[in-house]
Design a protein around this motif. Structure first.
Motif, PDB file in Angstrom:
ATOM      1  N   TRP A  82       6.174  -8.872  -5.670  1.00  0.00           N
ATOM      2  CA  TRP A  82       5.063  -8.788  -4.719  1.00  0.00           C
ATOM      3  C   TRP A  82       4.619 -10.157  -4.233  1.00  0.00           C
ATOM      4  O   TRP A  82       3.988 -10.265  -3.184  1.00  0.00           O
ATOM      5  N   GLU A  83       4.931 -11.209  -4.962  1.00  0.00           N
ATOM      6  CA  GLU A  83       4.532 -12.550  -4.525  1.00  0.00           C
ATOM      7  C   GLU A  83       5.389 -13.073  -3.375  1.00  0.00           C
ATOM      8  O   GLU A  83       5.034 -14.056  -2.740  1.00  0.00           O
ATOM      9  N   ARG A  88       6.547  -8.156   0.071  1.00  0.00           N
ATOM     10  CA  ARG A  88       5.211  -7.559   0.030  1.00  0.00           C
ATOM     11  C   ARG A  88       4.921  -6.771   1.305  1.00  0.00           C
ATOM     12  O   ARG A  88       4.451  -5.636   1.272  1.00  0.00           O
ATOM     13  N   ARG A 147      -4.923  -5.947  -5.504  1.00  0.00           N
ATOM     14  CA  ARG A 147      -4.675  -7.372  -5.292  1.00  0.00           C
ATOM     15  C   ARG A 147      -4.326  -7.691  -3.842  1.00  0.00           C
ATOM     16  O   ARG A 147      -4.797  -8.686  -3.308  1.00  0.00           O
ATOM     17  N   TYR A 148      -3.517  -6.838  -3.215  1.00  0.00           N
ATOM     18  CA  TYR A 148      -2.983  -7.195  -1.896  1.00  0.00           C
ATOM     19  C   TYR A 148      -3.579  -6.386  -0.749  1.00  0.00           C
ATOM     20  O   TYR A 148      -3.562  -6.851   0.384  1.00  0.00           O
ATOM     21  N   ALA A 151      -7.749  -6.436  -1.916  1.00  0.00           N
ATOM     22  CA  ALA A 151      -7.928  -7.889  -2.072  1.00  0.00           C
ATOM     23  C   ALA A 151      -9.279  -8.241  -2.692  1.00  0.00           C
ATOM     24  O   ALA A 151     -10.026  -9.065  -2.175  1.00  0.00           O
ATOM     25  N   GLU A 153     -11.693 -10.027  -5.272  1.00  0.00           N
ATOM     26  CA  GLU A 153     -11.668 -11.280  -6.043  1.00  0.00           C
ATOM     27  C   GLU A 153     -12.410 -11.103  -7.359  1.00  0.00           C
ATOM     28  O   GLU A 153     -13.406 -10.377  -7.390  1.00  0.00           O
ATOM     29  N   ALA A 156      -7.395 -10.927  -6.564  1.00  0.00           N
ATOM     30  CA  ALA A 156      -6.481 -11.262  -5.465  1.00  0.00           C
ATOM     31  C   ALA A 156      -5.933 -12.682  -5.589  1.00  0.00           C
ATOM     32  O   ALA A 156      -4.821 -12.963  -5.152  1.00  0.00           O
ATOM     33  N   SER A 157      -6.699 -13.586  -6.197  1.00  0.00           N
ATOM     34  CA  SER A 157      -6.282 -14.989  -6.307  1.00  0.00           C
ATOM     35  C   SER A 157      -5.801 -15.370  -7.700  1.00  0.00           C
ATOM     36  O   SER A 157      -5.460 -16.534  -7.919  1.00  0.00           O
TER      37      SER A 157
ATOM     38  N   ARG B 109     -15.613  -2.698  -0.915  1.00  0.00           N
ATOM     39  CA  ARG B 109     -15.364  -3.799  -1.850  1.00  0.00           C
ATOM     40  C   ARG B 109     -16.690  -4.440  -2.267  1.00  0.00           C
ATOM     41  O   ARG B 109     -16.928  -4.659  -3.450  1.00  0.00           O
ATOM     42  N   GLU B 134     -11.548  -5.713 -12.914  1.00  0.00           N
ATOM     43  CA  GLU B 134     -10.748  -5.366 -11.735  1.00  0.00           C
ATOM     44  C   GLU B 134      -9.361  -4.851 -12.129  1.00  0.00           C
ATOM     45  O   GLU B 134      -8.789  -4.015 -11.416  1.00  0.00           O
ATOM     46  N   SER B 138      -7.871  -1.394 -11.013  1.00  0.00           N
ATOM     47  CA  SER B 138      -6.531  -1.267 -10.423  1.00  0.00           C
ATOM     48  C   SER B 138      -5.767  -0.125 -11.102  1.00  0.00           C
ATOM     49  O   SER B 138      -5.073   0.654 -10.452  1.00  0.00           O
TER      50      SER B 138
END
Lengths: 177, 177
Positions: A82-83, A88, A147-148, A151, A153, A156-157, B109, B134, B138
């Motif tokens: 996914w990175e 992705r 995460r994607y 997103a 936080e 996500a980061s 969100r 989170e 998920s």
């Protein structure tokens, strides 16, 4: 032309029932030639739907090693996949298409069950192996969404080296516990 | 009229910045009356978006007890929630709307982070508590997708008493490990 015929046959009959012979006939090409170019039904499916990784190779690479560390290998593979921005984008397109169309969802489901769930389950030494593999898939899909897509936080980061051990422990618990 | 004004204000300013005073003004009602009927911003948000459970109550009930068994309580709550057809339908509608609209996704969100993630994280005694919460979210989203949207078998038909312990162990690992 071959890929158009393949998409039509897969959509009409599902992954398991679709036949390479019927696809060759519909495309007006020799069945032996189709086998020569694509090798197997899973590779033809991947080409037709632009599916961005090869389940059979993943099963071999990731599930072939030490069962005591399989969770970490699954987590590293998934996060690594996914990175990659191109992968992705392709995976998200497939998720969106499947979410919008029950037919595409059914097709993806039969491909994933045949090529991933059943193959992994056959290697596991636990009760209800298919259920365990699908719980892993559910965590992978949910992580991708959170995460994607959503997103949120700090998820996500979070760097892969933080995520992989946490995810790996979950996967190990499902597959081995 | 109040709910229309609330939806507009939440959409325009997000959950955190939206003000009950502005909503009352836009709807032409007294701010004290709005507080009397809805009590708090989270309840007004839930009414406006038909959000089917109360995050603040869940945080109190589920995260208030023994930390050693919180995973099982989260799992039992989540599976119990999704097993109610009317709630499931409402949650799926919210997921689909959020997936189709970046604005709605951002609104959901900010509501979830303020009312659920931050409140739960404040009660946890682990490093990176928001990330842990989170990761639980998920897994919950992914389970819902795999079980109720993609409906992959045997996961879609697994009884709650089989799912809850498996899911509970994962949640416990994220929140406490």
């Amino acid at each position: 032309m071959v890929l158009v015929a393949a998409r039509a046959e897969f959509a009409a009959r599902g992954y398991q029932k679709a036949s390479m012979r019927a696809i060759a006939r519909a495309a007006g090409v020799d069945a032996a030639l189709l086998h020569h170019y694509f090798g197997s039904k899973d590779r033809l499916f991947m080409a037709a739907l632009e599916f961005p990784f090869e389940p059979r190779a993943v099963v071999e690479d990731v599930f072939g090693g030490d069962p005591a560390t399989v969770g970490e290998r699954v987590a590293a593979f998934v996060v690594g996949l996914w990175e990659q921005p191109a992968v992705r984008e392709r995976l998200l397109a497939l998720v969106r298409t499947a979410a919008a169309s029950e037919e595409v969802a059914a097709l993806m489901r039969s491909f994933m069950v045949t090529e991933l769930v059943d193959r992994v389950a056959a290697r596991l030494d636990v009760e209800q192996p298919e259920l365990r593999v699908e719980l892993v898939m559910s965590q992978v899909v949910g992580l991708a969404m959170a995460r994607y897509v959503i997103a949120v936080e700090p998820l996500a980061s979070a760097p892969p080296e933080v995520l992989v051990p946490l995810l790996g422990r979950t996967v190990q618990g499902y597959l081995a516990g």
